[in-house]
Design a protein around this motif. Sequence first.
Motif, PDB file in Angstrom:
ATOM      1  N   THR A 540       0.855  -1.192   0.000  1.00 34.58           N
ATOM      2  CA  THR A 540       0.000   0.000   0.000  1.00 34.58           C
ATOM      3  C   THR A 540       0.887   1.236   0.000  1.00 34.58           C
ATOM      4  O   THR A 540       1.856   1.319   0.770  1.00 34.58           O
ATOM      5  N   VAL A 541       0.562   2.187  -0.841  1.00 32.13           N
ATOM      6  CA  VAL A 541       1.324   3.443  -0.895  1.00 32.13           C
ATOM      7  C   VAL A 541       0.350   4.608  -0.829  1.00 32.13           C
ATOM      8  O   VAL A 541      -0.836   4.461  -1.146  1.00 32.13           O
ATOM      9  N   PRO A 542       0.822   5.783  -0.418  1.00 28.64           N
ATOM     10  CA  PRO A 542      -0.061   6.957  -0.389  1.00 28.64           C
ATOM     11  C   PRO A 542      -0.464   7.385  -1.797  1.00 28.64           C
ATOM     12  O   PRO A 542       0.204   7.076  -2.785  1.00 28.64           O
ATOM     13  N   ASN A 543      -1.556   8.107  -1.869  1.00 29.09           N
ATOM     14  CA  ASN A 543      -2.152   8.504  -3.144  1.00 29.09           C
ATOM     15  C   ASN A 543      -1.178   9.288  -4.019  1.00 29.09           C
ATOM     16  O   ASN A 543      -1.105   9.071  -5.234  1.00 29.09           O
ATOM     17  N   PHE A 544      -0.410  10.203  -3.418  1.00 24.30           N
ATOM     18  CA  PHE A 544       0.475  11.047  -4.227  1.00 24.30           C
ATOM     19  C   PHE A 544       1.530  10.190  -4.928  1.00 24.30           C
ATOM     20  O   PHE A 544       1.916  10.463  -6.065  1.00 24.30           O
ATOM     21  N   LEU A 545       2.027   9.141  -4.221  1.00 25.01           N
ATOM     22  CA  LEU A 545       3.051   8.295  -4.819  1.00 25.01           C
ATOM     23  C   LEU A 545       2.446   7.380  -5.891  1.00 25.01           C
ATOM     24  O   LEU A 545       3.039   7.177  -6.957  1.00 25.01           O
ATOM     25  N   GLY A 546       1.256   6.849  -5.631  1.00 24.11           N
ATOM     26  CA  GLY A 546       0.594   6.021  -6.637  1.00 24.11           C
ATOM     27  C   GLY A 546       0.348   6.797  -7.918  1.00 24.11           C
ATOM     28  O   GLY A 546       0.585   6.289  -9.024  1.00 24.11           O
ATOM     29  N   SER A 547      -0.114   8.063  -7.769  1.00 18.04           N
ATOM     30  CA  SER A 547      -0.360   8.898  -8.958  1.00 18.04           C
ATOM     31  C   SER A 547       0.933   9.197  -9.693  1.00 18.04           C
ATOM     32  O   SER A 547       0.984   9.166 -10.932  1.00 18.04           O
ATOM     33  N   PHE A 548       1.992   9.469  -8.941  1.00 21.20           N
ATOM     34  CA  PHE A 548       3.290   9.755  -9.561  1.00 21.20           C
ATOM     35  C   PHE A 548       3.783   8.562 -10.365  1.00 21.20           C
ATOM     36  O   PHE A 548       4.243   8.700 -11.502  1.00 21.20           O
ATOM     37  N   LEU A 549       3.678   7.385  -9.768  1.00 17.81           N
ATOM     38  CA  LEU A 549       4.172   6.187 -10.464  1.00 17.81           C
ATOM     39  C   LEU A 549       3.349   5.900 -11.719  1.00 17.81           C
ATOM     40  O   LEU A 549       3.895   5.549 -12.769  1.00 17.81           O
ATOM     41  N   ARG A 550       2.024   6.031 -11.620  1.00 23.07           N
ATOM     42  CA  ARG A 550       1.156   5.714 -12.758  1.00 23.07           C
ATOM     43  C   ARG A 550       1.188   6.775 -13.847  1.00 23.07           C
ATOM     44  O   ARG A 550       0.940   6.469 -15.024  1.00 23.07           O
ATOM     45  N   ASP A 551       1.463   8.010 -13.473  1.00 20.63           N
ATOM     46  CA  ASP A 551       1.421   9.094 -14.458  1.00 20.63           C
ATOM     47  C   ASP A 551       2.794   9.512 -14.956  1.00 20.63           C
ATOM     48  O   ASP A 551       2.928   9.932 -16.115  1.00 20.63           O
ATOM     49  N   ASN A 552       3.821   9.412 -14.109  1.00 19.55           N
ATOM     50  CA  ASN A 552       5.139   9.935 -14.466  1.00 19.55           C
ATOM     51  C   ASN A 552       6.198   8.839 -14.627  1.00 19.55           C
ATOM     52  O   ASN A 552       6.863   8.771 -15.664  1.00 19.55           O
ATOM     53  N   TRP A 553       6.354   8.036 -13.576  1.00 20.40           N
ATOM     54  CA  TRP A 553       7.428   7.046 -13.641  1.00 20.40           C
ATOM     55  C   TRP A 553       7.163   5.986 -14.723  1.00 20.40           C
ATOM     56  O   TRP A 553       8.104   5.441 -15.295  1.00 20.40           O
ATOM     57  N   ILE A 554       5.901   5.727 -15.030  1.00 21.04           N
ATOM     58  CA  ILE A 554       5.601   4.759 -16.099  1.00 21.04           C
ATOM     59  C   ILE A 554       6.150   5.244 -17.437  1.00 21.04           C
ATOM     60  O   ILE A 554       6.582   4.448 -18.264  1.00 21.04           O
ATOM     61  N   THR A 555       6.173   6.570 -17.627  1.00 20.65           N
ATOM     62  CA  THR A 555       6.742   7.122 -18.863  1.00 20.65           C
ATOM     63  C   THR A 555       8.223   6.812 -18.954  1.00 20.65           C
ATOM     64  O   THR A 555       8.739   6.452 -20.018  1.00 20.65           O
ATOM     65  N   THR A 556       8.920   6.939 -17.807  1.00 22.25           N
ATOM     66  CA  THR A 556      10.346   6.590 -17.761  1.00 22.25           C
ATOM     67  C   THR A 556      10.550   5.120 -18.096  1.00 22.25           C
ATOM     68  O   THR A 556      11.423   4.754 -18.890  1.00 22.25           O
ATOM     69  N   LEU A 557       9.727   4.252 -17.513  1.00 21.80           N
ATOM     70  CA  LEU A 557       9.844   2.816 -17.771  1.00 21.80           C
ATOM     71  C   LEU A 557       9.598   2.486 -19.243  1.00 21.80           C
ATOM     72  O   LEU A 557      10.310   1.679 -19.843  1.00 21.80           O
ATOM     73  N   VAL A 558       8.564   3.112 -19.817  1.00 24.03           N
ATOM     74  CA  VAL A 558       8.252   2.864 -21.234  1.00 24.03           C
ATOM     75  C   VAL A 558       9.429   3.266 -22.116  1.00 24.03           C
ATOM     76  O   VAL A 558       9.826   2.537 -23.036  1.00 24.03           O
ATOM     77  N   GLN A 559       9.998   4.444 -21.853  1.00 24.62           N
ATOM     78  CA  GLN A 559      11.130   4.919 -22.660  1.00 24.62           C
ATOM     79  C   GLN A 559      12.314   3.959 -22.578  1.00 24.62           C
ATOM     80  O   GLN A 559      12.941   3.622 -23.588  1.00 24.62           O
ATOM     81  N   LEU A 560      12.617   3.495 -21.364  1.00 27.03           N
ATOM     82  CA  LEU A 560      13.769   2.602 -21.184  1.00 27.03           C
ATOM     83  C   LEU A 560      13.505   1.233 -21.801  1.00 27.03           C
ATOM     84  O   LEU A 560      14.424   0.593 -22.330  1.00 27.03           O
ATOM     85  N   HIS A 561      12.248   0.776 -21.751  1.00 31.58           N
ATOM     86  CA  HIS A 561      11.909  -0.497 -22.376  1.00 31.58           C
ATOM     87  C   HIS A 561      12.081  -0.405 -23.889  1.00 31.58           C
ATOM     88  O   HIS A 561      12.583  -1.344 -24.528  1.00 31.58           O
TER      89      HIS A 561
END
Length: 793
Positions: A540-561
């Motif tokens: 379980t993570v706080p809302n701000f971190l979940g939103s960051f991962l789903r909206d921002n960090w996923i973009t980083t992962l997609v680019q690196l993939h």
Amino acid sequence: MNATTTGEAAIRHPLPRETAKILDDCRDLAIHRLLLSFTSMLDRVGDLLILRAEKSDVRDEQALCLDARGVLMSERANLMAEFERNLRLLVDRRMKGEEPKTDFSALDARKLTLVDTTAMDESVLSGNIVRVVENLCYDELHELNRAVGYLLGRPELETAGNPLAPTTIVQAFTEALRSVKGDPRIKFAILKELNQSSLGDINAIYADLNRHLENLHVVPQLRPSIHRPGGPHGARAPGADGKDRTASGEAAGEVDMMAMLQRLASHGFGLTRLRSPAMPTGLPSGGIQVPAAGPAPQGMPPGMAAGMPAGAGEGVEAPLPAIGQFGGPRILVTQELGDALSRLQQGETGFDVGGIPVQFAGIPQGMHNVLRDLQESPIGAKANQLEAMTIELVAMLFDFVFETKDLPDSMKVLVGRLQIPVLKAAMLDGAFFSKKSHPSRLFVNALARAGIGWSPTMGLDDPLYKKVEQLVHRVLDEFTDDISLFDELRKDLEAFLAEEEKSAEATIQTTAEEINQRDLQEVARVVSRSELEKRLETHTVPNFLGSFLRDNWITTLVQLHLQGGEESEAWASALATLDDLVWSVQPKRTSEERKKLVAMLPNLLKRLHAGLQNVGWEAGERERFMGNLVEAHAAAVKPSLASMPMPTTAVAEAAAAAAEEANAKGDVETAAKARALAEAMAPAPPPAPEPMIEVVQDHFAELAATLERGMWIEFEGEDGQLAFAKLAWVSPLRGTYLFTNRQGQKAVSLTADELADRFRSDRARLVEAEPLVDRAFVSMMASLEERFGEQPA
């Protein structure tokens, strides 16, 4: 000698040891190609499993698909080794005729149990895969069965008994899959996706085996026989090279229309009964009766007695008929008819031939069958029996041309102008009715095939339309009695189309690359999202971190993939940063954990900033995230909150209370900040379920899954307009189909499921791949057999 193996005398008979060597070579060639093919297929299956997981909103199904992909990656080497071992074992057993049979007398009835439903489902699915491959490879298997049967000494060998048949391949793979460690449901999921994968490579393998055996000259050739198109829904797939193998006259079998009519005639069916009930007025009373096919004069093809001029045979020996350029009999013997056809071809009308008036036009302006006019005219009545039969057959051919849905009307009009020249060509050489390689027949087929790529929206100034029009004019102007002119013009058309294809290929490649990049991005997004949600599901993570991962960090992962894939160091580092971020906000229950957090924070923040360099992130948004992260870390290290599943919950509750208090005091700004903090520190919600796409397994799905490059589809647009488009490219990642027009411009791109849905709703229709004249003759043959029944030869 058996009449079906007249080529046997010309072939060499291999000795038993040589036969065994030939069969072993075939086995090794097939296994080598199958291993390469299945390696590629399993890559596609892995991608399909990822997409299936992404489309599903059922967590068990998502987990099953991801686990299946994991097993496929980790057990690939073992699976392929077992597949090869099973293939060799099964092929060798079946070549020796050692098909194992269950001895039911040895079974203990007390130990019988109900069949596991998974095993039953697996059996049904395996059977479906076998049927798909057998349909796809119908012609290739027919030829291979005959060759392998000859070598094995089993001349009546059917597909079920062929050691290299699809059932052997599928059984070898399913048994290999069973040997892999893991949940049976995982193995069944892999088999399901294999059923969805394109199996066209197997068709090419069988075709290559047939070529290999043909080059050895050890298998006798069959006599030509009536052949009906195989494959799903009567569609004939292109060859392994993607080309229509019948375009140049290659044929699995021939349909001899003239022989069919002679056969009917020998059983008392005259031409009167072949026509519609209303007989044309120009025919003799009672219609034209074809004589029974009796012994022909020496040197004359059977049935040619019907082609003698009137009066021949009445005490006067008739001259032997001439043979045409391509080995068929010369049918045209009535001088007046020949003269009339030549003048009609030149566009003349209102003339006399030997005192016989000709009042109709030979070059129609629309889709009009002028051969029916010829039948009803006095010159048609002058024709002898064989000539009249020929006119009827060519008239039926053009009836079929005008009725087919596979050609735009304007192209039908151009092809229809060739009625008189095609009739002349057929009469000059009757091989037109029995040989697919007859030049005039190939020319008409080539025009029809090219015409599929033209649409009325392109206009009459389109280069293809102008080219076809030019070639038709050349036939009308230049054709006299040299049938090779049709070959020359066909090659001219093929050269034109090759140039167009070459120009279109660059356009296709550009569009294909765009689709490929889109598919790569989609796969990268699915894999990245899967990695994210797998961690958010277990922690379980706080809302701000979940939103960051789903909206921002996923973009980083997609680019690196996209840049390096799942094996790259950058991808592994980004996942490690993800793990550390999630861990950092969990409660720290020991002093060692708190020290670890403090020690890792500088490097974590550094990695975080580095990973977001190419991601759009506004400064204000970044500051709010960092402020919330500091707040979450402060809560995580508080001993008083260590017992809570998520320490930020306490922060959220306190902030919500502070917001109410500030709101009561009228402090709007403080209340807004407190509410924002409460929302940020609350638990992150589960991911929004993606829309569930129902995948239907029916014959439409099978048809869509078995398409190959070069096939044409007729699509209905949103405005109801119909347009033809060719399958120009198939994405190796997601199996996305790219359909283009003749110039290579994108018409539509669809997945196999989306195409199947269009087939299902009648918004798409597979265009017949069998050449036009061949289809016409098969249709005419079937119609005659339906009306008069199968007659003995």
